[in-house]
Design a protein around this motif. Structure first.
Motif, mmCIF file in Angstrom:
data_model
loop_
_atom_site.group_PDB
_atom_site.id
_atom_site.type_symbol
_atom_site.label_atom_id
_atom_site.label_comp_id
_atom_site.label_asym_id
_atom_site.label_seq_id
_atom_site.Cartn_x
_atom_site.Cartn_y
_atom_site.Cartn_z
ATOM 1 N N ASP A 87 -116.983 -40.097 -21.732
ATOM 2 C CA ASP A 87 -118.415 -39.809 -21.733
ATOM 3 C C ASP A 87 -119.098 -40.504 -20.553
ATOM 4 O O ASP A 87 -119.890 -39.892 -19.827
ATOM 5 N N ILE A 109 -117.952 -38.832 -17.195
ATOM 6 C CA ILE A 109 -118.574 -37.521 -17.013
ATOM 7 C C ILE A 109 -120.041 -37.685 -16.616
ATOM 8 O O ILE A 109 -120.523 -37.030 -15.686
ATOM 9 N N ASP A 151 -121.651 -36.392 -13.166
ATOM 10 C CA ASP A 151 -122.744 -35.419 -13.215
ATOM 11 C C ASP A 151 -123.947 -35.873 -12.395
ATOM 12 O O ASP A 151 -124.696 -35.052 -11.874
ATOM 13 N N GLU A 201 -114.338 -30.476 -15.984
ATOM 14 C CA GLU A 201 -114.138 -29.568 -17.121
ATOM 15 C C GLU A 201 -112.960 -30.009 -17.977
ATOM 16 O O GLU A 201 -113.021 -29.948 -19.206
ATOM 17 N N LYS A 203 -114.140 -32.895 -20.015
ATOM 18 C CA LYS A 203 -115.013 -32.455 -21.100
ATOM 19 C C LYS A 203 -114.202 -31.856 -22.253
ATOM 20 O O LYS A 203 -114.523 -32.092 -23.424
ATOM 21 N N LYS A 238 -112.564 -34.740 -24.054
ATOM 22 C CA LYS A 238 -113.578 -35.453 -24.828
ATOM 23 C C LYS A 238 -113.907 -34.700 -26.111
ATOM 24 O O LYS A 238 -114.024 -35.301 -27.181
#
Length: 82
Positions: free
Chosen positions: A35, A38, A42, A56, A59, A62
């Motif tokens: 988390d 990412i 971002d 991706e 994600k 996760k």
């Protein structure tokens, strides 16, 4: 567990599971680390654009971990009620 339960709603159960279940602690820590990674990626639009595929994958991993975390929480709640 209700569909609207969040990790925050389950913080007491999570704290207990992290103490007594090393597998749970490991996947919860990995979920938290992903988390953070990412979110950091971002924020950096230049890096983000060149690492879309990696982000991706992170994600998806996760999300898989989150599903596993909730399954363990649900199982623990059921055992507590029995």
């Amino acid at each position: 567990m209700r569909k609207t339960d969040t990790l925050q709603d389950n913080r007491d159960v999570i704290a207990e599971l992290k103490q007594k279940d090393s597998h749970f602690a490991s996947i919860f820590d990995e979920h938290t680390a992903l988390d953070q990674q990412i979110n950091q990626l971002d924020k950096d639009l230049v890096t983000h654009a060149s690492r879309d595929e990696e982000i991706e994958r992170m994600k998806r991993r996760k999300l898989h971990l989150k599903d596993e975390i909730y399954k363990i929480i649900d199982k623990n709640k059921l055992q507590s009620q029995a």
